[in-house]
Design an enzyme around this catalytic site. Structure first.
Site, PDB file in Angstrom:
ATOM      1  N   VAL A 131      43.238  48.176  57.611  1.00 36.04           N
ATOM      2  CA  VAL A 131      44.393  49.061  57.735  1.00 36.04           C
ATOM      3  C   VAL A 131      45.118  48.831  59.055  1.00 36.04           C
ATOM      4  O   VAL A 131      46.330  48.600  59.087  1.00 36.04           O
ATOM      5  CB  VAL A 131      43.958  50.540  57.580  1.00 36.04           C
ATOM      6  N   LYS A 147      36.228  39.309  68.633  1.00 36.95           N
ATOM      7  CA  LYS A 147      37.252  39.493  67.600  1.00 36.95           C
ATOM      8  C   LYS A 147      38.656  39.459  68.219  1.00 36.95           C
ATOM      9  O   LYS A 147      39.568  38.819  67.711  1.00 36.95           O
ATOM     10  CB  LYS A 147      37.022  40.872  66.957  1.00 36.95           C
ATOM     11  N   PHE A 202      48.295  53.233  51.917  1.00 36.82           N
ATOM     12  CA  PHE A 202      47.931  53.033  50.510  1.00 36.82           C
ATOM     13  C   PHE A 202      47.773  51.559  50.149  1.00 36.82           C
ATOM     14  O   PHE A 202      47.780  51.204  48.972  1.00 36.82           O
ATOM     15  CB  PHE A 202      48.984  53.694  49.601  1.00 36.82           C
ATOM     16  N   ARG A 221      46.261  47.860  49.361  1.00 42.02           N
ATOM     17  CA  ARG A 221      45.035  47.369  48.728  1.00 42.02           C
ATOM     18  C   ARG A 221      44.616  46.056  49.369  1.00 42.02           C
ATOM     19  O   ARG A 221      45.480  45.242  49.725  1.00 42.02           O
ATOM     20  CB  ARG A 221      45.275  47.088  47.237  1.00 42.02           C
ATOM     21  N   GLU A 222      43.331  45.836  49.499  1.00 39.21           N
ATOM     22  CA  GLU A 222      42.869  44.550  50.000  1.00 39.21           C
ATOM     23  C   GLU A 222      43.311  43.478  49.005  1.00 39.21           C
ATOM     24  O   GLU A 222      43.331  43.706  47.807  1.00 39.21           O
ATOM     25  CB  GLU A 222      41.339  44.545  50.121  1.00 39.21           C
ATOM     26  N   LYS A 228      41.963  48.953  33.532  1.00 39.84           N
ATOM     27  CA  LYS A 228      41.156  47.786  33.138  1.00 39.84           C
ATOM     28  C   LYS A 228      39.688  48.181  33.149  1.00 39.84           C
ATOM     29  O   LYS A 228      39.130  48.501  34.208  1.00 39.84           O
ATOM     30  CB  LYS A 228      41.405  46.618  34.098  1.00 39.84           C
ATOM     31  N   GLY A 231      34.486  49.440  43.125  1.00 36.44           N
ATOM     32  CA  GLY A 231      33.706  49.289  44.358  1.00 36.44           C
ATOM     33  C   GLY A 231      34.667  49.260  45.533  1.00 36.44           C
ATOM     34  O   GLY A 231      35.788  49.753  45.436  1.00 36.44           O
ATOM     35  N   CYS A 280      36.821  51.995  49.793  1.00 41.04           N
ATOM     36  CA  CYS A 280      37.670  53.204  49.731  1.00 41.04           C
ATOM     37  C   CYS A 280      37.307  54.154  48.600  1.00 41.04           C
ATOM     38  O   CYS A 280      36.911  55.290  48.860  1.00 41.04           O
ATOM     39  CB  CYS A 280      39.128  52.785  49.603  1.00 41.04           C
ATOM     40  N   LYS A 328      36.325  42.712  44.283  1.00 39.93           N
ATOM     41  CA  LYS A 328      37.464  42.328  43.441  1.00 39.93           C
ATOM     42  C   LYS A 328      37.949  40.977  43.965  1.00 39.93           C
ATOM     43  O   LYS A 328      37.524  40.550  45.045  1.00 39.93           O
ATOM     44  CB  LYS A 328      38.569  43.385  43.490  1.00 39.93           C
TER      45      LYS A 328
HETATM   46  C1  UGA Z   1      42.273  51.176  47.085  1.00 44.64           C
HETATM   47  C2  UGA Z   1      43.621  51.762  46.639  1.00 44.64           C
HETATM   48  O1  UGA Z   1      44.082  51.067  45.477  1.00 44.64           O
HETATM   49  C3  UGA Z   1      44.673  51.636  47.749  1.00 44.64           C
HETATM   50  O2  UGA Z   1      45.883  52.264  47.343  1.00 44.64           O
HETATM   51  C4  UGA Z   1      44.138  52.335  49.023  1.00 44.64           C
HETATM   52  O3  UGA Z   1      45.026  52.205  50.108  1.00 44.64           O
HETATM   53  C5  UGA Z   1      42.794  51.715  49.408  1.00 44.64           C
HETATM   54  O4  UGA Z   1      41.870  51.849  48.300  1.00 44.64           O
HETATM   55  C6  UGA Z   1      42.291  52.454  50.622  1.00 44.64           C
HETATM   56  O5  UGA Z   1      42.025  53.651  50.510  1.00 44.64           O
HETATM   57  O6  UGA Z   1      42.288  51.882  51.715  1.00 44.64           O
HETATM   58  P1  UGA Z   1      41.225  48.716  47.294  1.00 44.64           P
HETATM   59  O7  UGA Z   1      39.931  49.415  47.535  1.00 44.64           O
HETATM   60  O8  UGA Z   1      41.629  47.619  48.200  1.00 44.64           O
HETATM   61  O9  UGA Z   1      42.442  49.782  47.314  1.00 44.64           O
HETATM   62  O10 UGA Z   1      41.154  48.083  45.834  1.00 44.64           O
HETATM   63  P2  UGA Z   1      41.715  48.405  44.370  1.00 44.64           P
HETATM   64  O11 UGA Z   1      42.610  47.320  43.973  1.00 44.64           O
HETATM   65  O12 UGA Z   1      42.216  49.772  44.262  1.00 44.64           O
HETATM   66  O13 UGA Z   1      40.364  48.268  43.510  1.00 44.64           O
HETATM   67  C7  UGA Z   1      39.246  49.123  43.706  1.00 44.64           C
HETATM   68  C8  UGA Z   1      38.170  48.855  42.676  1.00 44.64           C
HETATM   69  O14 UGA Z   1      38.590  49.290  41.381  1.00 44.64           O
HETATM   70  C9  UGA Z   1      37.793  47.379  42.511  1.00 44.64           C
HETATM   71  O15 UGA Z   1      36.397  47.261  42.426  1.00 44.64           O
HETATM   72  C10 UGA Z   1      38.439  46.965  41.205  1.00 44.64           C
HETATM   73  O16 UGA Z   1      37.741  45.935  40.549  1.00 44.64           O
HETATM   74  C11 UGA Z   1      38.344  48.275  40.423  1.00 44.64           C
HETATM   75  N1  UGA Z   1      39.368  48.377  39.347  1.00 44.64           N
HETATM   76  C12 UGA Z   1      40.687  48.456  39.657  1.00 44.64           C
HETATM   77  C13 UGA Z   1      38.950  48.431  38.018  1.00 44.64           C
HETATM   78  O17 UGA Z   1      37.743  48.376  37.697  1.00 44.64           O
HETATM   79  N2  UGA Z   1      39.917  48.560  37.028  1.00 44.64           N
HETATM   80  C14 UGA Z   1      41.233  48.640  37.320  1.00 44.64           C
HETATM   81  O18 UGA Z   1      42.049  48.765  36.373  1.00 44.64           O
HETATM   82  C15 UGA Z   1      41.633  48.584  38.665  1.00 44.64           C
END
Ligand code: UGA
Length: 424
Positions: free
Chosen positions: A11, A35, A148, A150-151, A247, A253, A256, A315
């Site tokens: 972040v 770092k 908000f 995402r990684e 999905k 995982g 967050c 992911k």
């Molecule tokens: C998440 C939120 O999407 C961000 O908006 C937020 O800023 C961030 O947390 C945070 O609080 O810092 P992130 O953890 O990077 O982002 O990843 P996501 O893309 O949200 O995925 C999270 C998990 O959900 C992954 O394991 C992914 O595989 C899973 N996922 C996601 C599913 O199983 N199905 C889906 O349809 C989408």
């Protein structure tokens, strides 16, 4: 504007670098000297597509330091963007936020806006205020500006967000934050500080719930018939539902969703306002993570079998393995007496710290050679593009559990694989 960021994790680093790209002069403060020295040389400590290039591009506007005192003096706005991991009881560990507050208290010498970007429980601003007031008697303002991103897609998420949330309690901090975000031309939601903090938790918990709902629906479709991808598509066209985060797979995982769901459960209990839905979400998600192992067990006795595990990060496009389903899967396989071969393009090194003894392979094909079964954990590009004909020749037995529904089921079945996805 001159901005200082405390924290050089996902972040802090991404937001700081992006705000430098938007024309601000940004100082990023970290505790780890190695770092910070690396960052000065352009070596990025996290894997985030495009971040290295953006750092290089903004060399002039970016400063990396371990010297908090000068960084505090250098800016009018101080962003707190340090980690807030989970404590054992699920509550949020605020020790890094506390440490930064103490440092600010020690060095603040004139009015400044302190912006909390870290995800923190409601009321944490009061803790920060108290710490600063204990040492500094002048004016300062606190605001909440949750992130908000995402990684894996952090830069575009920051640059083109759906909204920016600004929680303030005075005109000065509102004006300052408006000025910072004006350039982005996106909807800005102004709220009080508590609402801003809760918008962040509510958004993450809602998305985690959406994923968990579709996962349970997938499990049900497996029992009664139906294809979860078609079900999700049919639901997603309804604008009230939306097609994203539907999905089905092996659970959410990362650093967050799991921790934010747990913190809300904890806070709900402490305020006698329990989150029954989220308690179920957490429970269902933990079970969903090891679904592939359960599926395999129904097909074979795993003792002394070799399983190829494809993908380890939580992911694609990240090397982050925090709370990744892969960890639960590897533990469950080892418990059943299975041997493991695995592949991940970038998360291997991190996983070695938890599982030093399993076999790490340089390609997915090597991880699948002579194995009794395969589990697909992360839908990397290389995973999706696997040549199944080649895979079939390499594997001892053609058994695939596709935890991300990312392989072509028809092709797999035609080639003679025993293929199972999640809910399709
Ligand atoms: C998440 C939120 O999407 C961000 O908006 C937020 O800023 C961030 O947390 C945070 O609080 O810092 P992130 O953890 O990077 O982002 O990843 P996501 O893309 O949200 O995925 C999270 C998990 O959900 C992954 O394991 C992914 O595989 C899973 N996922 C996601 C599913 O199983 N199905 C889906 O349809 C989408």
């Amino acid at each position: 504007m001159k901005l200082t960021f405390f924290g050089v994790g996902y972040v802090g680093l991404v937001s700081g670098v992006c705000l430098a790209d938007l024309g601000n002069e940004v100082t990023l403060v970290g505790r780890n000297e190695v770092k910070i020295e690396d960052l000065k040389k352009g070596i990025v400590p996290i894997y985030e597509p495009g971040l290295d290039k953006l750092i290089k591009k903004n060399r002039e506007n970016l400063h990396f330091t371990t010297n908090s005192a000068s960084a505090i003096k250098a800016s009018e706005v101080l962003f707190v963007a340090v980690g807030t991991p989970s404590n054992k009881d699920g509550s949020c560990d605020l020790s890094q936020v506390e440490d930064v507050s103490k440092i600010i208290a020690q060095h603040i010498d004139k009015p400044k806006v302190i912006v909390i970007k870290s995800t923190v429980p409601v009321g944490s601003d009061e803790m920060i205020r108290k710490i600063i007031k204990s040492k500094y008697k002048g004016d300062f303002s606190i605001a909440s500006n949750p992130e908000f991103l995402r990684e894996g897609s952090a830069i575009s998420d920051f640059m083109k967000p759906d909204r920016v949330v600004i929680g303030t309690e005075d005109e000065w901090s509102k004006k300052v934050l408006d000025k910072i975000y004006r350039a982005q031309k996106v909807p800005i939601i102004h709220t009080d500080i508590r609402s801003a903090q809760l918008i962040k938790y509510a958004s993450n918990a809602f998305l985690a719930t959406k994923i968990t709902f579709i996962n349970e629906m997938a499990n049900f479709a497996e029992k009664v018939g139906g294809n979860i991808e078609k079900i999700a598509e049919g639901m997603g066209y309804d604008k009230r539902i939306g097609s994203e985060f539907l999905k089905a797979g092996i659970g959410y995982g990362g650093s967050c969703f799991p921790k934010d769901v747990k913190e809300l459960i904890f806070a709900g209990k402490s305020h006698n306002s329990p989150f029954h839905v989220l308690q179920a979400v957490d429970e269902v998600n933990n079970k969903q993570k090891i679904k592939p192992v359960e599926k395999l067990e129904k097909m074979m006795n795993l003792k002394d079998k070799t399983v190829g595990v494809i993908g380890l990060s939580f992911k694609p496009n990240t090397d982050d393995i925090r709370d990744a389903s892969s960890i639960d899967i590897l533990f469950a396989l080892l418990k059943k007496g299975a041997k493991i071969k695995t592949w991940d393009p970038i998360a291997e090194q991190r996983m070695q710290t938890i599982f030093p003894k399993i076999e790490y392979c340089p390609t997915p094909y090597e991880a699948l050679a002579k194995v009794d079964a395969a589990i697909i954990v992360t839908e990397w590009d290389e995973t999706i593009k696997l040549d199944l004909k080649k895979v079939k020749k390499l594997m001892k037995k053609p058994v695939i559990i596709d935890g991300r529904n990312c392989l072509d089921k028809e092709t797999a079945l035609k080639l003679g694989f025993k293929y199972q996805g999640i809910g399709r």
